[in-house]
Design a protein around this motif. Structure first.
Motif, PDB file in Angstrom:
ATOM      1  N   LYS A 184       1.149   7.401   7.096  1.00 21.56           N
ATOM      2  CA  LYS A 184       1.626   7.126   8.451  1.00 21.56           C
ATOM      3  C   LYS A 184       1.616   5.628   8.740  1.00 21.56           C
ATOM      4  O   LYS A 184       2.584   5.082   9.290  1.00 21.56           O
ATOM      5  N   PHE A 185       0.522   4.970   8.379  1.00 22.14           N
ATOM      6  CA  PHE A 185       0.439   3.529   8.605  1.00 22.14           C
ATOM      7  C   PHE A 185       1.511   2.800   7.809  1.00 22.14           C
ATOM      8  O   PHE A 185       2.176   1.893   8.314  1.00 22.14           O
ATOM      9  N   LEU A 241       0.838  -1.206   0.000  1.00 26.70           N
ATOM     10  CA  LEU A 241       0.000   0.000   0.000  1.00 26.70           C
ATOM     11  C   LEU A 241       0.869   1.250   0.000  1.00 26.70           C
ATOM     12  O   LEU A 241       0.602   2.217  -0.717  1.00 26.70           O
ATOM     13  N   ARG A 242       1.902   1.202   0.813  1.00 24.25           N
ATOM     14  CA  ARG A 242       2.812   2.365   0.932  1.00 24.25           C
ATOM     15  C   ARG A 242       3.543   2.614  -0.384  1.00 24.25           C
ATOM     16  O   ARG A 242       3.752   3.774  -0.779  1.00 24.25           O
ATOM     17  N   GLN A 243       3.954   1.563  -1.090  1.00 27.85           N
ATOM     18  CA  GLN A 243       4.611   1.739  -2.384  1.00 27.85           C
ATOM     19  C   GLN A 243       3.657   2.366  -3.398  1.00 27.85           C
ATOM     20  O   GLN A 243       4.038   3.250  -4.173  1.00 27.85           O
ATOM     21  N   GLU A 244       2.421   1.895  -3.389  1.00 26.47           N
ATOM     22  CA  GLU A 244       1.425   2.436  -4.315  1.00 26.47           C
ATOM     23  C   GLU A 244       1.165   3.908  -3.991  1.00 26.47           C
ATOM     24  O   GLU A 244       1.015   4.734  -4.899  1.00 26.47           O
ATOM     25  N   HIS A 256       9.174   0.589   8.390  1.00 22.98           N
ATOM     26  CA  HIS A 256      10.240   0.709   9.391  1.00 22.98           C
ATOM     27  C   HIS A 256       9.817  -0.033  10.661  1.00 22.98           C
ATOM     28  O   HIS A 256       8.661   0.032  11.066  1.00 22.98           O
ATOM     29  N   LEU A 257      10.747  -0.726  11.267  1.00 27.16           N
ATOM     30  CA  LEU A 257      10.445  -1.492  12.472  1.00 27.16           C
ATOM     31  C   LEU A 257       9.896  -0.565  13.556  1.00 27.16           C
ATOM     32  O   LEU A 257      10.501   0.451  13.892  1.00 27.16           O
ATOM     33  N   SER A 258       8.740  -0.916  14.068  1.00 26.44           N
ATOM     34  CA  SER A 258       8.111  -0.077  15.081  1.00 26.44           C
ATOM     35  C   SER A 258       7.203  -0.923  15.964  1.00 26.44           C
ATOM     36  O   SER A 258       7.040  -2.135  15.748  1.00 26.44           O
ATOM     37  N   ASN A 259       6.593  -0.281  16.949  1.00 27.56           N
ATOM     38  CA  ASN A 259       5.679  -1.006  17.833  1.00 27.56           C
ATOM     39  C   ASN A 259       4.409  -1.444  17.098  1.00 27.56           C
ATOM     40  O   ASN A 259       3.645  -2.259  17.606  1.00 27.56           O
ATOM     41  N   PHE A 260       4.183  -0.938  15.899  1.00 31.88           N
ATOM     42  CA  PHE A 260       3.037  -1.390  15.117  1.00 31.88           C
ATOM     43  C   PHE A 260       3.171  -2.867  14.744  1.00 31.88           C
ATOM     44  O   PHE A 260       2.169  -3.533  14.467  1.00 31.88           O
TER      45      PHE A 260
END
Length: 261
Positions: free
Chosen positions: A180-181, A112-115, A187-191
């Motif tokens: 943001k999502f 989704l982020r790439q799109e 990137h590695l995160s608490n998500f």
């Protein structure tokens, strides 16, 4: 005698070189070198740098403006083809992932982020009114460089994601939240602890309310009746389709603004 801009498009050793319509001139030794010359052969010389060409052809902009238009059209054609190919690969991969027994959330959101990246860049280009800047940014892409522009004072100004996302958000209000999502899962995160805790607890209530409003507007009410991460996972395919459809529209809009013959 007015200065004549000469652009080197084939690497050569520093020596005299000539093309049609121009007096002989000195050139650098790498594609993209531009030299401004005043006076006759052997006279005074000044140097500059020009970014918007690829190796392969030589041109004198002062004598053949059609070449510049041809380069612009070629860049736009290549850019749109690249974006469409990237989008098709993303779609193929996304469909394959969603057919697995358990949807791999991080890779899907990364797609989704790439799109979205393709969409915000295309919108940014559509909002530029300076053809030379557009051509320069496309040239940077094909040279593998990070997008930047040169200010009136000659300083390099990097084009940040934030700037492009803000412009796209003015057109599609949901852009910022998908961005943001997407970044949180690239990137590695608490998500990435979504299996044990709902990532939405990391958001402020205003963001949660806005996300819920956009989901209801474009995809209908949440199946669970209350927005949570599981309800977002269930509509990931619809979210991807929404971004993909807007991207295709934005590409067409860009092509209409700068039609390729």
């Amino acid at each position: 005698m007015p200065g004549v801009q000469i652009l080197l498009l084939r690497p050569v050793n520093s020596k005299a070189y000539s093309i049609n319509c121009c007096k002989p001139f000195f050139v650098g030794n790498r594609p993209g070198d531009l030299f401004n010359f005043w006076g006759s052969w052997g006279g005074g010389a000044g140097a500059g740098y020009f970014w918007d060409r690829e190796p392969g052809l030589a041109t004198c902009p002062d004598h053949d403006t059609s070449d510049r238009n041809n380069f612009m059209q070629e860049y736009i054609r290549k850019y749109c083809n690249t974006i469409r190919n990237r989008s098709q690969e993303n779609k193929t991969a996304f469909i394959a992932l969603t057919k697995l027994p358990s949807i791999p959330v991080s890779p899907c959101i990364s797609l989704l982020r790439q799109e979205l990246d393709s969409m915000v860049r295309t919108i940014y280009l559509c909002n530029l009114d300076n053809n030379q800047q557009i051509q320069e940014l496309l040239s940077q892409m094909f040279r593998g460089e990070q997008w930047h522009l040169i200010s009136a004072k000659g300083k390099k100004q990097m084009i940040r994601d934030r700037e492009m996302v803000d412009i796209a958000t003015n057109l599609h209000g949901w852009t910022e939240y998908v961005y943001k999502f997407g970044c949180s899962f690239i990137h590695l995160s608490n998500f990435h602890q979504y299996n044990s805790s709902d990532p939405l607890i990391n958001l402020c209530q205003t963001d949660i309310d806005n996300i819920e409003n956009y989901i209801q507007q474009y995809h209908g009410p949440c199946h669970s009746g209350k927005l949570n991460f599981d309800s977002i996972i269930q509509i990931l395919p619809q979210i991807f389709d929404k971004i993909n459809a807007n991207l295709q529209y934005d590409i067409e809009d860009f092509e209409k603004k700068y039609p390729v013959k």
